[in-house]
Scaffold this motif. Structure first.
Motif, PDB file in Angstrom:
ATOM      1  N   UNK A 144     -23.201 -22.349  41.750  1.00  0.00           N
ATOM      2  CA  UNK A 144     -23.073 -21.494  42.941  1.00  0.00           C
ATOM      3  C   UNK A 144     -22.886 -20.042  42.540  1.00  0.00           C
ATOM      4  N   UNK A 145     -23.355 -19.145  43.411  1.00  0.00           N
ATOM      5  CA  UNK A 145     -23.087 -17.730  43.194  1.00  0.00           C
ATOM      6  C   UNK A 145     -21.913 -17.268  44.043  1.00  0.00           C
ATOM      7  N   UNK A 146     -21.604 -18.006  45.115  1.00  0.00           N
ATOM      8  CA  UNK A 146     -20.471 -17.658  45.958  1.00  0.00           C
ATOM      9  C   UNK A 146     -20.832 -17.147  47.331  1.00  0.00           C
ATOM     10  N   UNK A 147     -21.943 -17.635  47.887  1.00  0.00           N
ATOM     11  CA  UNK A 147     -22.339 -17.262  49.245  1.00  0.00           C
ATOM     12  C   UNK A 147     -21.347 -17.859  50.239  1.00  0.00           C
ATOM     13  N   UNK A 148     -20.906 -17.044  51.209  1.00  0.00           N
ATOM     14  CA  UNK A 148     -19.910 -17.486  52.178  1.00  0.00           C
ATOM     15  C   UNK A 148     -20.473 -17.501  53.599  1.00  0.00           C
ATOM     16  N   UNK A 149     -20.056 -18.478  54.350  1.00  0.00           N
ATOM     17  CA  UNK A 149     -20.435 -18.583  55.762  1.00  0.00           C
ATOM     18  C   UNK A 149     -19.907 -17.369  56.535  1.00  0.00           C
TER      19      UNK A 149
END
Length: 447
Positions: free
Chosen positions: A156-161
């Motif tokens: 994961x790269x850390x994309x957030x909702x």
């Protein structure tokens, strides 16, 4: 019709239930016996995930001959000329290929068409398919459904909702951190994962990458998802025709948007640094940045092992190397074996006769020609083929400095000449030289 193992399981379940009924009806029944039988019934009633069959330990007797008949043969294929160095020792990869990126000549190969799990190197096909569809400045607010279906344990790269990201940010997440979350968001923008898989499969067929079967756009292990060293090299060669693709795959490090937080009553969104996991690009304790490296993509999963496709330039010559699943269990082995193949390729170029070719896309094939037919150069010369015991290699990631936060000084390389055909936003050669305009690469001093 139910599978045999399911039928057997149902029979055991029915028999156990019958035994439970009879045993509990007898005076000898005890709470312990009842508990044991009930536990057995519960176990047999619980669905069991059946693992997908692992790839065979040896390459199949018959493989594709796209690009030349010798590329369909098992083992190492090379045709050494006068003064050519022998292939490096200690290669353990199941499959590998060394090719001239411009001419398409395959200098040497080992089980080039063996269909194996590709891991995240499949993201090269994803990028080559989807990248041209959205301008890099396009912004997208992530919703929960965008991240649905991301495999457990994914990188994961850390994309957030509920956060907004530019397409440029998302592609950096795909290439630098191999972020499956970024892949799924871009797939959602492309009308969903199912549509994206269809698009990727269609593009693979256009590129004549016929060993490839796409199941997930991110390369996550999935039953029946396979590719080959030959196909992965075609994906890299096609993607590198695109300026944005070259930028992303050569970026060493960049800033990525973080999560919005309240600081003293104000919403603040910071950034954090991400670094390319391609160790030939970023370096590591036991791997140096490869001199002239310029991309492309690495991968690693349980089924695929380590995989890598890299591009590097020296002295005006551009080589592509793909390595799949080295069997030697050492840290960064895929990069070490890739480096050996790059070194050999640069030393052997011009001294070996090609054993095949990287074919052009279907729509770029010469009129009346037979795309994917045996390459005459691969069949002429009667050179010897080194045995399978000599070959196997692991891949090294490639990297270089680029714009957008990457380290190192970028150097533009303009390569001209050749008969070109404009195709789907990229340029492809027809039996002539193939340019890599503005190829960005990372240079280190030569001893």
């Amino acid at each position: 019709m139910p599978a045999p193992n399911k039928i057997a399981r149902r029979s055991l379940l029915a028999g156990s239930a019958a035994f439970l009924n009879v045993s509990l009806a007898t005076p000898l029944a005890t709470p312990l016996a009842a508990s044991l039988v009930a536990s057995l019934v519960t176990f047999l009633a619980t669905p069991v995930a059946v693992a997908a069959p692992r790839p065979s330990a040896t390459p199949p007797a018959q493989m594709s001959t796209v690009g030349g008949a010798r590329l369909g043969q098992a083992g190492t294929q090379v045709d050494l000329g006068a003064g050519a160095p022998v292939l490096p020792k200690g290669l353990t990869a199941r499959s590998w290929i060394v090719a001239d990126a411009e001419t398409g000549d395959v200098l040497a190969a080992h089980n080039a068409h063996w269909r194996l799990p590709p891991a995240s190197t499949l993201k090269m096909l994803f990028a080559d398919t989807v990248l041209p569809k959205f301008p890099k400045s396009t912004e997208h607010k992530v919703v929960r459904s965008d991240l649905a279906g991301v495999g457990a344990g994914s990188s994961m790269v850390g994309v957030k909702e509920n956060e907004t990201y530019s397409v440029h940010d998302l592609w950096l997440g795909v290439f630098l951190r191999s972020g499956n979350d970024a892949v799924h968001v871009l797939s959602a923008m492309n009308d969903g994962v199912e549509e994206t898989v269809k698009d990727m499969q269609a593009h693979a067929e256009e590129l004549q990458a016929l060993d490839t079967q796409v199941v997930s756009p991110d390369g996550y292990d999935a039953p029946e998802q396979v590719s080959s060293a030959y196909d992965l090299t075609l994906f890299a060669r096609s993607g590198l025709q695109k300026k944005d693709f070259r930028e992303y795959c050569s970026t060493v490090r960049a800033k990525f948007p973080g999560e919005t937080k309240k600081v003293k009553g104000k919403k603040v969104r910071g950034t954090f640094e991400i670094q390319n996991t391609n160790r030939l690009l970023s370096g590591d304790t036991d791997v140096s940045v490869y001199d002239g490296i310029a991309g492309v993509k690495n991968g690693n999963t349980t089924k695929a092992g380590a995989t890598f496709t890299g591009v590097a330039e020296r002295g005006g010559r551009v080589l592509l190397v793909t390595v799949m699943n080295p069997q030697k269990n050492e840290h960064n082995e895929v990069y070490k074996e890739t480096g050996k193949l790059f070194d050999w390729g640069f030393a052997a170029a011009g001294k070996v006769r090609p054993v095949g070719e990287l074919v052009p896309p279907k729509s770029a094939a010469p009129a009346g020609g037979q795309p994917g037919a045996t390459a005459p150069a691969a069949e002429a010369g009667g050179g010897t083929a080194q045995g399978a015991a000599d070959g196997g290699s692991s891949a090294k990631p490639a990297g270089a400095s680029a714009t957008g936060g990457s380290s190192g000084a970028g150097i533009a390389l303009a390569i001209t000449g050749g008969l070109l055909v404009l195709l789907s936003g990229g340029v492809f050669l027809i039996n002539r030289r193939w340019p890599l305009p503005d190829l960005v690469r990372r240079r280190t001093p030569r001893p």
